[in-house]
Design an enzyme around this catalytic site. Structure first.
Site, PDB file in Angstrom:
ATOM      1  CB  VAL A   1     -11.156  -3.532  -5.104  1.00 28.41           C
ATOM      2  CG1 VAL A   1     -11.085  -4.451  -6.309  1.00 28.41           C
ATOM      3  CG2 VAL A   1      -9.782  -3.351  -4.487  1.00 28.41           C
TER       4      VAL A   1
ATOM      5  CG  ASP B   1     -20.997  -2.689   0.631  1.00 29.93           C
ATOM      6  OD1 ASP B   1     -19.835  -2.686   0.204  1.00 29.93           O
ATOM      7  OD2 ASP B   1     -21.268  -2.676   1.852  1.00 29.93           O
TER       8      ASP B   1
ATOM      9  NE  ARG C   1     -18.979   2.431  -0.271  1.00 31.05           N
ATOM     10  CZ  ARG C   1     -18.189   3.359  -0.782  1.00 31.05           C
ATOM     11  NH1 ARG C   1     -18.271   4.615  -0.342  1.00 31.05           N
ATOM     12  NH2 ARG C   1     -17.307   3.045  -1.709  1.00 31.05           N
TER      13      ARG C   1
ATOM     14  CB  THR D   1      -8.429 -10.640   2.172  1.00 28.97           C
ATOM     15  OG1 THR D   1      -7.670  -9.875   1.203  1.00 28.97           O
ATOM     16  CG2 THR D   1      -9.541 -11.376   1.449  1.00 28.97           C
TER      17      THR D   1
ATOM     18  CB  THR E   1      -4.921  -9.953  -1.678  1.00 26.19           C
ATOM     19  OG1 THR E   1      -4.861  -8.880  -2.618  1.00 26.19           O
ATOM     20  CG2 THR E   1      -3.538 -10.549  -1.494  1.00 26.19           C
TER      21      THR E   1
ATOM     22  CB  CYS F   1      -1.613  -3.139  -0.936  1.00 25.78           C
ATOM     23  SG  CYS F   1      -3.186  -2.683  -1.676  1.00 25.78           S
TER      24      CYS F   1
ATOM     25  NE  ARG G   1     -10.420   1.274   6.232  1.00 29.96           N
ATOM     26  CZ  ARG G   1     -11.059   0.531   5.340  1.00 29.96           C
ATOM     27  NH1 ARG G   1     -11.761  -0.516   5.743  1.00 29.96           N
ATOM     28  NH2 ARG G   1     -10.990   0.808   4.057  1.00 29.96           N
TER      29      ARG G   1
END
Length: 545
Positions: free
Chosen positions: A69, A88, A93, A138, A173, A313, A385
């Site tokens: 995102v 980050d 990364r 989340t 979320t 999601c 994942r």
């Protein structure tokens, strides 16, 4: 704001971008030396307007969390000409992104090389911004409860760098009320400022679909909500500077939070209905796809199909809503029933494959092998994942069936290696038969598993070793029946088993589309009863032993 052309800007000990010496801002220039590794006391302020080029807003943007995102959002603002602090906590990364490599395959090296995109793992660089966008994961824990650790940690990081008149926008979320009940108090505690007077908070839920090149951040209409009208206007201006689809102003933050969480809950329930229908039609020996094709001729029939539900999601968000509902004293029946149905599909497919293997095809052989083509949770995404394919592999191994896997898109290192080691899956470089199926170091070994089971039974009979209360209980009828079925499967494979290679192919799958034409997140089709079964996605489920 005055034009900065030809002027020199230097801040000593302040916040901003690192520079080696005072620099004259030229036409089209955006302060250089963005990737210097040193941390001196001289830091540059970001430029919002450069040589006559004025942004639609006068905000200095920082994006916290560079995953599926956050990274596309930061890149979108940088392409519009806004200077963006892309932060980050993972140093590896940031190093990858600075080198032009995005493991999520969402951005190209050209996007990452833009001067307006300042990549950093130093939280003090966030002081240069006054508009913070938090886009951290989340997830849920093993008990299906919301895990807000990343969100709360990001709130502390941003709170320590907050200044008066700053705006913090959450995109992760959450359940209705989480932003104002959980995050705002941490911002106030960390900053020593008061929300609503010293700084403002907003919520704008993300709608990014990984792997989808058609529905991108800029082309999806965005919901915005804030504590007050002024903050809402600023959020709308900032979002509108990069969005072509426009924004929708929600009346308050709780409404926006609820809207986000039910978007995926609705899809989850529709897919759960299709999965249950496919199970029924399989027992009735009816082709599910033909039934859906016939029913789809009606104008108001929704175009959902059965499949594996996984990723970050659809398989996660409903639990945020059910958690908040249970806290209010209401136990949701329909939502949780849909989750149970979708969570069980991977195990159901594996058991169906085991039955097909045991039936055979009339040819004699001493081994059978299942080849899994595709490990990621959805098409065109390297992330494994929350992939339901792992559940299929583990359940097949529980029946003593050797498994090999192939996925050219899956991330070749890190998590992919860990999953392979945990599941004892041979990762093959081609989609051919299990030529190495007799190599015990690479494939599932039945003798070791049987020996382990026998040892456990002997230990239990002698009363040796530690036992938990759960293991000491008498197994349920379902547990005894599954144990008997698995023992029968192992015995059948150990004697003589017809050769049958069963391909679990995700390359032949088609993504689910709803009526609006949007592709599903982590969903794939499969046709129960067919010899080729498509794999796709969902959460992990404990294996029966």
């Amino acid at each position: 704001m005055t034009d900065l052309k030809g002027k020199r800007i230097l801040v000593t000990g302040g916040a901003g971008f690192i520079g080696s010496a005072p620099h004259a801002v030229q036409s089209g220039d955006c302060l250089r030396d963005r990737n210097l590794g040193s941390r001196g006391s001289a830091k540059w302020l970001p430029v919002v307007r450069i040589a006559g080029r004025e942004m639609a807003h006068h905000r200095r943007i920082a994006v916290v969390g560079l995953g599926y995102v956050g990274l596309p959002i930061a890149a979108a603002f940088s392409r519009s000409g806004s200077r963006v602090v892309a932060f980050d906590i993972s140093s590896s990364r940031i190093q990858e992104l600075r080198a032009g490599y995005d493991r999520t395959k969402e951005l190209t090296s050209a996007d990452l090389a833009r001067e307006e995109l300042y990549l950093t793992d130093d939280p003090d660089d966030l002081r240069a911004a006054d508009f913070f966008i938090i886009t951290v994961p989340t997830p849920i824990d093993d008990a299906h409860r919301p895990d807000l650790r990343f969100l709360l940690s990001a709130s502390r990081t941003v709170g320590k760098r907050l200044k008066r008149s700053d705006i913090v926008v959450y995109e992760s979320t959450v359940y209705p009320g989480a932003t104002e009940e959980e995050c705002v108090p941490i911002l106030e505690q960390s900053s020593g400022l008061a929300s609503g007077t010293d700084f403002a908070v907003g919520y704008s839920p993300e709608r990014i679909n990984p792997g989808d090149k058609d529905h991108r951040f800029e082309t999806i209409r965005k919901i915005v909500a804030a504590q007050d009208d002024h903050t809402l206007d600023v959020m709308a201006d900032v979002s509108s500077s990069v969005l072509t689809a426009g924004v929708y102003r929600a009346p308050n933050i709780k409404t926006a939070e609820a809207a986000k969480v039910i978007e995926n809950t609705q899809r989850d329930l529709n897919i759960a209905l299709m999965n249950e229908l496919s199970t029924i039609f399989h027992r009735l020996e009816i082709d599910t796809q033909e039934v859906l094709a016939a029913a789809g001729t009606k104008w108001n029939f929704l175009g959902f199909t059965p499949g594996l539900v996984g990723g970050h999601c659809i398989g996660v968000d409903p639990y945020y809503l059910t958690h908040r509902a249970e806290r209010s004293g209401y136990h949701p029946e329909v939502i949780l029933a849909g989750r149970r149905m979708n969570d069980a599909m991977g195990v159901g497919i594996a058991r169906q494959c085991a039955r097909m293997i045991m039936k055979g095809n009339g040819q004699s052989s001493s081994e059978a092998c299942v080849t899994v083509l595709g490990l990621t949770f959805k098409e065109n995404v390297p992330d494994i994942r929350n992939s339901k394919v792992i559940d299929i592999v583990r359940e097949l191994q529980g029946f003593g069936v050797p498994v090999q896997a192939h996925d050219p898109i899956a991330e070749p290192q890190g998590r992919a290696k860990r999953i392979r080691d945990q599941s004892r899956v041979q990762r093959c470089s081609s989609a051919g038969p299990c030529r190495n199926s007799r190599r015990p170091a690479l494939l599932f070994r039945r003798r070791r598993l049987v020996a382990r089971d026998q040892l456990a039974q002997e230990r239990q009979g002698r009363g040796v070793g530690r036992q938990s209360k759960a293991s000491a209980r008498t197994p349920s009828r379902r547990g005894r029946s599954m144990a008997t079925l698995k023992c029968f499967a192992r015995a059948s494979l150990a004697r003589q088993l017809p050769s049958r290679q069963l391909a679990l192919s995700r390359s032949l799958t088609e993504p689910i589309h709803d009526q609006s034409g949007n592709r599903g997140c982590g969903v794939h089709r499969f046709s129960p009863g067919a010899e080729t079964v498509a794999t796709g996605a969902t959460r992990r489920r404990p294996r029966l032993t």
